[in-house]
Design an enzyme around this catalytic site. Sequence first.
Site, mmCIF file in Angstrom:
data_model
loop_
_atom_site.group_PDB
_atom_site.id
_atom_site.type_symbol
_atom_site.label_atom_id
_atom_site.label_comp_id
_atom_site.label_asym_id
_atom_site.label_seq_id
_atom_site.Cartn_x
_atom_site.Cartn_y
_atom_site.Cartn_z
ATOM 1 N N ARG A 104 26.650 69.218 15.294
ATOM 2 C CA ARG A 104 25.619 69.560 14.318
ATOM 3 C C ARG A 104 25.771 70.998 13.816
ATOM 4 N NH1 ARG A 104 19.800 68.968 16.593
ATOM 5 N NH2 ARG A 104 20.684 66.916 17.075
ATOM 6 N N TYR A 120 21.209 51.289 32.251
ATOM 7 C CA TYR A 120 22.405 52.002 32.724
ATOM 8 C C TYR A 120 22.228 52.441 34.178
ATOM 9 C CZ TYR A 120 25.940 55.725 32.967
ATOM 10 O OH TYR A 120 27.007 56.531 33.338
ATOM 11 N N LYS A 143 24.435 51.544 37.646
ATOM 12 C CA LYS A 143 25.072 52.582 38.458
ATOM 13 C C LYS A 143 24.571 52.552 39.903
ATOM 14 C CE LYS A 143 28.055 54.513 35.774
ATOM 15 N NZ LYS A 143 29.491 54.471 36.113
ATOM 16 N N VAL A 201 35.503 62.284 31.347
ATOM 17 C CA VAL A 201 35.622 62.459 32.795
ATOM 18 C C VAL A 201 37.000 62.025 33.277
ATOM 19 C CG1 VAL A 201 34.762 61.705 35.033
ATOM 20 C CG2 VAL A 201 33.152 62.289 33.213
ATOM 21 N N GLY A 248 38.464 58.608 28.653
ATOM 22 C CA GLY A 248 37.174 59.259 28.422
ATOM 23 C C GLY A 248 37.191 60.712 28.860
ATOM 24 N N SER A 255 25.666 58.777 37.983
ATOM 25 C CA SER A 255 25.021 59.671 37.023
ATOM 26 C C SER A 255 23.700 60.142 37.612
ATOM 27 C CB SER A 255 24.777 58.939 35.711
ATOM 28 O OG SER A 255 23.845 59.625 34.909
ATOM 29 N N SER A 256 23.264 61.319 37.206
ATOM 30 C CA SER A 256 21.992 61.839 37.708
ATOM 31 C C SER A 256 20.806 61.009 37.230
ATOM 32 C CB SER A 256 21.805 63.295 37.279
ATOM 33 O OG SER A 256 21.811 63.414 35.868
ATOM 34 N N CYS A 257 21.020 60.146 36.223
ATOM 35 C CA CYS A 257 19.910 59.324 35.715
ATOM 36 C C CYS A 257 19.544 58.199 36.689
ATOM 37 C CB CYS A 257 20.244 58.753 34.346
ATOM 38 S SG CYS A 257 21.383 57.369 34.385
ATOM 39 N N TRP A 307 14.907 69.240 18.003
ATOM 40 C CA TRP A 307 13.757 68.447 18.438
ATOM 41 C C TRP A 307 12.974 69.148 19.545
ATOM 42 C CZ3 TRP A 307 14.033 62.443 18.809
ATOM 43 C CH2 TRP A 307 14.331 61.918 17.542
ATOM 44 N N PRO A 315 27.265 63.006 39.374
ATOM 45 C CA PRO A 315 27.354 64.253 38.601
ATOM 46 C C PRO A 315 26.121 64.493 37.733
ATOM 47 C CG PRO A 315 28.724 62.553 37.605
ATOM 48 C CD PRO A 315 28.152 61.959 38.864
ATOM 49 N N THR A 316 25.880 65.754 37.458
ATOM 50 C CA THR A 316 24.828 66.145 36.527
ATOM 51 C C THR A 316 25.319 65.922 35.107
ATOM 52 O OG1 THR A 316 23.306 67.925 35.969
ATOM 53 C CG2 THR A 316 25.592 68.554 36.401
ATOM 54 N N ASN A 317 24.596 66.427 34.103
ATOM 55 C CA ASN A 317 25.028 66.323 32.707
ATOM 56 C C ASN A 317 26.377 67.019 32.537
ATOM 57 O OD1 ASN A 317 22.503 65.143 31.681
ATOM 58 N ND2 ASN A 317 21.629 67.131 32.152
ATOM 59 N N HIS A 332 25.711 62.404 23.726
ATOM 60 C CA HIS A 332 24.793 63.183 24.549
ATOM 61 C C HIS A 332 24.444 64.492 23.842
ATOM 62 C CE1 HIS A 332 26.510 60.561 27.809
ATOM 63 N NE2 HIS A 332 25.230 60.528 28.108
#
Length: 311
Positions: A184, A133, A137, A12, A10, A104-106, A199, A160-162, A176
């Site tokens: 795009r 998720y 974590k 990371v 992956g 994850s920061s989430c 968006w 970690p952040t994004n 993401h």
Amino acid sequence: MRLFISGHTGMVGGALVRRFANEPGVTLLTRTRKELDLTDQSAVHAFYAAEKPDVVIVAAGKVGGIHANNTYPAEFIHQNLAIASNCIHGAWLGGVKRLLFLGSSCIYPKLAPQPMREDCLLSSALEPTNEAYAIAKIAGLKMAEYYRKQYGVVYHSAMPTNLYGPGDNYHPQNSHVMPALIRRFHEAKEAGLAEVPAWGTGSPRREFMHADDLADACAFLLRLENPPDLVNVGCGTDETIRELVEQVAEVVGFQGKIVWDASKPDGSPRKLLDTSLLNSLGWQPRISLKEGLARTYQSFLEEQQAGKLRG
């Protein structure tokens, strides 16, 4: 030192391999998903028994953007819980004294005070779209914390952040925001489109860090004799989504118009990590967003040319 990096294919994991590949005295241990299914408890335990790593970094996991998290919550909680449990408990059974779990920061509450400190964990409700998720974590980082508390092993976690960088997932729906934007705008440029939709209002603020900076932070944390149980890893600065979109368009070379659709949701107004703890220990990121974007787009082109683009 025998270092096992789970999830090395992956983004990371790839950054971690680059960071430790030429480190003196380090022997890297890696396995693809076909070679070792981390959701298979007996297989993971057998791997630890046979390879006897000294240090483990748990970078593996099922990841995705808002659409993927919202569409496949059962898969996200099951697979990430299994990976965390098998990797951490298997490491302890295998005599591993040092383990770094990546979250994850989430994991932080939806309405956490900004910037988000480590001590706001579990203080209020999570963002519903990625709750499955996040819970997995949180369970992993708490498992590392409790194994350290009960068994005396140095198992600790980094949030970690994004992140973005080489080897990211560019799936049109499930990726993401950063890789989605790169793809795009690249495809719009190639097709000669006059405009690209975006968006929301572009006003929310988000923090982005290059994966190579995270890998460097991991190396730093593993050198600490007594690291924090949980530490944020980020840049300490953020951008508006509008600024990010414009920067990606510029790096890619898209000359058309960006059309904002304010009827679409913005999401949380801000998500910024408080990185004062890690900074006080002596670590700072090195790669600016401008430099990181340029490097990432170049890697996107190379991966696409080689037929190795994920997604």
